[in-house]
Scaffold this active site. Structure first.
Site, PDB file in Angstrom:
ATOM      1  N   GLY A 121      38.131  -7.343  39.625  1.00 18.81           N
ATOM      2  CA  GLY A 121      39.533  -7.127  40.014  1.00 18.81           C
ATOM      3  C   GLY A 121      40.041  -5.802  39.466  1.00 18.81           C
ATOM      4  O   GLY A 121      39.442  -5.220  38.569  1.00 18.81           O
ATOM      5  N   SER A 181      32.578 -21.102  49.583  1.00 17.22           N
ATOM      6  CA  SER A 181      32.082 -20.073  50.499  1.00 17.22           C
ATOM      7  C   SER A 181      31.237 -20.662  51.626  1.00 17.22           C
ATOM      8  O   SER A 181      30.483 -21.626  51.420  1.00 17.22           O
ATOM      9  CB  SER A 181      31.220 -19.114  49.685  1.00 17.22           C
ATOM     10  OG  SER A 181      30.403 -18.338  50.520  1.00 17.22           O
ATOM     11  N   SER A 182      31.334 -20.033  52.784  1.00 16.79           N
ATOM     12  CA  SER A 182      30.514 -20.440  53.927  1.00 16.79           C
ATOM     13  C   SER A 182      29.033 -20.231  53.647  1.00 16.79           C
ATOM     14  O   SER A 182      28.182 -20.782  54.349  1.00 16.79           O
ATOM     15  CB  SER A 182      30.901 -19.609  55.149  1.00 16.79           C
ATOM     16  OG  SER A 182      30.716 -18.233  54.875  1.00 16.79           O
ATOM     17  N   TYR A 239      24.082 -16.704  44.769  1.00 20.02           N
ATOM     18  CA  TYR A 239      25.542 -16.783  44.941  1.00 20.02           C
ATOM     19  C   TYR A 239      25.926 -18.112  45.588  1.00 20.02           C
ATOM     20  O   TYR A 239      26.828 -18.820  45.130  1.00 20.02           O
ATOM     21  CB  TYR A 239      26.015 -15.615  45.815  1.00 20.02           C
ATOM     22  CG  TYR A 239      27.461 -15.683  46.224  1.00 20.02           C
ATOM     23  CD1 TYR A 239      28.479 -15.353  45.325  1.00 20.02           C
ATOM     24  CD2 TYR A 239      27.832 -16.083  47.514  1.00 20.02           C
ATOM     25  CE1 TYR A 239      29.814 -15.417  45.706  1.00 20.02           C
ATOM     26  CE2 TYR A 239      29.166 -16.146  47.893  1.00 20.02           C
ATOM     27  CZ  TYR A 239      30.148 -15.809  46.990  1.00 20.02           C
ATOM     28  OH  TYR A 239      31.463 -15.878  47.363  1.00 20.02           O
ATOM     29  N   VAL A 248      36.122 -13.413  54.586  1.00 20.63           N
ATOM     30  CA  VAL A 248      37.527 -13.006  54.516  1.00 20.63           C
ATOM     31  C   VAL A 248      37.626 -11.478  54.482  1.00 20.63           C
ATOM     32  O   VAL A 248      36.810 -10.808  53.846  1.00 20.63           O
ATOM     33  CB  VAL A 248      38.191 -13.585  53.244  1.00 20.63           C
ATOM     34  CG1 VAL A 248      39.694 -13.352  53.291  1.00 20.63           C
ATOM     35  CG2 VAL A 248      37.876 -15.056  53.091  1.00 20.63           C
ATOM     36  N   VAL A 268      31.634  -6.208  54.593  1.00 22.65           N
ATOM     37  CA  VAL A 268      31.350  -5.238  55.661  1.00 22.65           C
ATOM     38  C   VAL A 268      32.611  -4.574  56.216  1.00 22.65           C
ATOM     39  O   VAL A 268      32.600  -3.381  56.520  1.00 22.65           O
ATOM     40  CB  VAL A 268      30.484  -5.898  56.768  1.00 22.65           C
ATOM     41  CG1 VAL A 268      31.213  -7.045  57.456  1.00 22.65           C
ATOM     42  CG2 VAL A 268      30.031  -4.877  57.779  1.00 22.65           C
TER      43      VAL A 268
END
Ligand code: UD1
Length: 312
Positions: free
Chosen positions: A37, A119-120, A143, A173, A187
């Site tokens: 962050g 997460s997907s 991950y 997202v 991306v």
């Protein structure tokens, strides 16, 4: 007015949630260790929030952060598939162990509900489309394993200790303040960076891999509903738009919106990359009244506008 804790509040999704809650006159506290962050993401809202600087794996910092809190949005993570492939232990410590430490703190402090950013990527190698929450998870990266592990911990804390939890499986997202300055960046932010610096974007593989790109405002609305809809307690929900486009199509949209004349450079496919991804969002529509109002094209336009405001 309720007090919300946003872990990772200085990150991309977290800093959007901070503003989303302030606009709704809620009290906001942020816990961030500024590893991924950035302070500048909070600059103009700093006087309106409480900031606890610390790590999820520091019990004292977590205790200070959850004290008196009613709702937690848990966004803190090291959010990268390729970075986790290079450093699985780091990913596990931040994304899995850190989440467990937060659940411990939240339980002890009597937090009412914790909404977890999953997460997907947990669907991984499972080829079936669209992805439904009841489907078998087949993580393809450290991950994804860490994200899924923390999801299970959320479920266990809900069932065992009565801490209400909701897990939201985010599908790719994108939006303002997504960090473009790392080789691990998402991306959309990479493509924006290419456009702004007038350098050719890189596409991994043939660019025909597809994703369900989700504008961050839709994600913020899902989080808010996950706190307040009683049917959501203990649930796991896909948060996407239920539409997918290829990376080649994504580039075409961005080229059109920006008027860029660049052409992409194609390189080798990325290790741990999932070929196709598409959310079934029936469960979120039902329990969270989720309605992704901003589609990919409009979201891309708003994001480009943030980086290149129209001159008046
Ligand atoms: C994955 C997860 C997502 C998670 C995110 C965290 C899936 C389906 N999605 O996203 O849930 O939140 O990691 O980082 O597993 N690409 C290029 N050029 C670039 C950058 C990326 O072609 O400059 C390609 C990648 O190879 C990939 C696609 O674009 O095929 C999307 O990549 P990225 O934005 O990094 O996200 P995912 O890895 O899909």
């Amino acid at each position: 007015m309720s007090l919300y804790l946003i872990t990772g509040g200085a990150g991309f999704v977290g800093s959007y949630l901070v503003r989303f809650l302030l606009e709704r006159d809620q009290s906001v506290r942020v816990l961030d260790n500024f590893s991924t962050g950035k302070r500048e993401n909070l600059e103009e809202v700093l006087s309106s929030i409480e900031l606890v600087e610390g790590d999820l794996n520091d019990a004292e910092a977590v205790a200070a952060a959850v004290d008196g809190v009613e709702f937690v949005f848990h966004e803190a993570a090291i959010p990268s598939v390729p970075r986790s492939v290079e450093n699985p232990v780091e990913s596990h410590e931040a994304n899995a162990t850190g989440s467990l430490a937060l659940l411990e703190g939240a339980k002890a402090a009597g937090v009412r509900r914790l909404v977890y950013a999953s997460s997907s990527s947990v669907y991984g190698a499972n080829p079936d489309l669209p992805k439904v929450e009841s489907m078998r998870t087949e993580p393809m990266s450290p991950y994804a394993v860490a994200k899924l592990t923390a999801e299970h911990y959320c479920g266990v804390y809900h069932r065992l200790y009565g801490l209400e939890t909701v897990a939201l499986r985010y599908f790719n997202v994108f939006g303002p303040r997504q960090d473009p300055n790392s080789p691990y960046s998402g991306v959309v932010s990479q493509f924006i960076d290419s456009i702004l610096s007038d350098t050719a974007p890189t596409i991994h593989g043939d660019g025909e891999q597809t994703r369900d790109f989700t504008f961050v405002d839709n994600v913020a609305r899902a989080n808010y509903a996950a706190c307040h809809e009683s049917a959501a307690g203990g649930g796991v929900y896909n948060i996407g738009c239920q539409t997918r486009i290829s990376i080649n199509e994504l580039w075409r949209h961005m080229k059109e919106i920006s008027g860029s004349g660049l052409s992409p450079t194609y390189t080798e496919g990325r290790a741990g990359d999932v070929p196709h991804s598409l959310a079934d969002i029936s469960a979120a529509r039902r329990d969270l009244k989720f309605d992704p109002k901003i589609g990919v094209r409009e979201g891309l336009e708003q994001t480009m506008e943030y980086y290149t405001p129209a001159k008046t």
